[in-house]
Design a protein around this motif. Structure first.
Motif: not given
Length: 414
Positions: A214-219, A253-259
């Motif tokens: 995903a591009e940043p604004k759609l994350q 949260t555990a698998r994708s902190p950035e999400a």
């Protein structure tokens, strides 16, 4: 359309007063509850909502799902592995004691039969940290205390549901055959857990393909898409959506902190909107007739449920732990009844059991009293932990032209 206008006006007032509410005993949750009551048939008559209206069950269900999804994102598995004993005590000892204690109060003070009394106990056993946001949402409050309240409330909704369904079956037309529902209830819980774990993992795996992402604004919309699909899938398959929501948030949260980081502002805002909508609709059910239908014994039971049953049960479960006396008392007090109890109370009413209406009246009044008591005391109690910047906005004593840097303005509301 009138309901939408009422919601918009209530939301505007809540936003305008939120800074004041975050520093005082005034509660935005209480504003929506009172707002719903004022515009209902019991007062102004602008909206007409009854307990069997579909909007009641839908808004409560959506709010509970959204709140649990965002609550799950606050769970840290490393910290939970290191401190799992305290939540386990609250769930394994404190919750059953509260369940039995409430059942005893209901039977002896309200006069409901034993089966319905235990049903009421099961409905009111789950807790909700939404109405103690100044406690569970502040980093100044000890992490183990916040984790205890968050994990307990996130899991006890799913634990209470099968018990609620079993007692509904025992109290209704299928009385004596409740055990036939056990395999189905177990399957729903397992499916909810499986969906809540597998779906986020699949989506995270897709995102990591070289050609995808995903591009940043759609994350921020990625976790939202997971939540929407999960909610619909659970309802189509009759899986437990609440256990699915909490586990999905934790796995994400555990698998994708950035999400989680990208979604957090949007997720918190959506959860707040869902919560406010559910409170407005629930408030519309709180008519003078509802309060008048509850006996004196019922009011005594409600008060004891809030000031005795929950505190005593959790204090018992925390005997021997490393919590300070102050932390134990705070944890014991903050066991508000929330959206799970609303949803389960509606299940009781809609099941058509012999004493269902009396049970729902007791449940609804207890939830209303709990929301008022807990959402209006979280700010004063938070100050015990030196939580000063409760509003997140400058106080009147701060001059805008001479405001200090962000890291130095944490004590504006003291």
């Amino acid at each position: 359309m009138v309901l939408i206008v009422v919601f918009g006006v209530a939301l505007l007032i809540a936003v305008l007063l939120s800074g004041l509410a975050a520093r005082t005993v005034l509660s935005t949750s209480f504003l929506f509850l009172v707002g719903g009551a004022l515009v209902s048939d019991g007062f102004l008559g602008l909206i007409h909502i009854t307990p069997d209206s579909e909007i009641v069950s839908v808004t409560a269900d959506l709010a509970l799902f959204a709140v649990l999804f965002t609550d799950g994102m606050h769970v840290s598995f490393p910290k939970l592995r290191a401190n799992w004993k305290n939540p386990a005590r609250a769930l394994g000892l404190g919750m059953p004691v509260a369940f039995v204690g409430m059942a005893l109060l209901t039977h002896y003070l309200v006069g409901l039969d034993w089966t319905t009394s235990f049903l009421v106990g099961a409905v009111l056993a789950p807790t909700d940290p939404v109405f103690a946001s100044a406690i569970v949402g502040r980093k100044e409050v000890p992490a183990k205390l916040r984790q205890l309240l968050n994990v307990e409330s996130g899991i006890n909704d799913g634990l209470a549901l099968p018990v609620v369904l079993i007692f509904i079956a025992a109290a209704g037309p299928t009385s004596g055959h409740a055990e036939a529902s056990l395999p189905k209830i177990a399957l729903e819980l397992v499916l909810g857990l499986v969906f809540g774990v597998v779906l986020p993992l699949v989506v995270i795996g897709l995102v990591r393909f070289r050609l995808l992402g995903a591009e940043p604004k759609l994350q921020p919309l990625l976790p939202l898409a997971i939540g929407v699909i999960l909610y619909a899938t659970c309802h189509l398959t009759h899986a437990n959506p609440y256990l699915a929501a909490f586990s999905a948030g934790a796995v994400l949260t555990a698998r994708s902190p950035e999400a989680k980081t990208a979604f957090e502002p949007l997720g918190e805002a959506l959860a707040e909107l869902a919560k406010f909508a559910a409170l407005l609709v629930f408030g519309a059910l709180l008519t003078p007739q509802l309060f008048g239908d509850l006996s004196v014994g019922g009011y005594v039971a409600v008060v004891l449920a809030i000031v005795l049953i929950r505190p005593a049960s959790l204090l018992l479960s925390l005997v021997g732990t490393r919590f300070t006396r102050q932390e134990k008392l705070v944890a014991a007090w903050f066991g508000p009844k929330g959206f799970a109890s609303v949803v389960y109370g509606l299940l009781v009413l809609q099941a058509g059991i012999p004493q269902g209406e009396e049970a729902f009246t007791l449940i609804a009044v207890c939830i209303a009293f709990s929301i008022v008591a807990h959402s209006s005391t979280d700010v004063p109690i938070a100050r015990l932990f030196h939580v000063d910047d409760l509003a997140g906005v400058p106080s009147a004593r701060q001059d805008e032209d001479t405001a200090r840097p962000t890291e130095e303005t944490g004590h504006a509301g003291a």
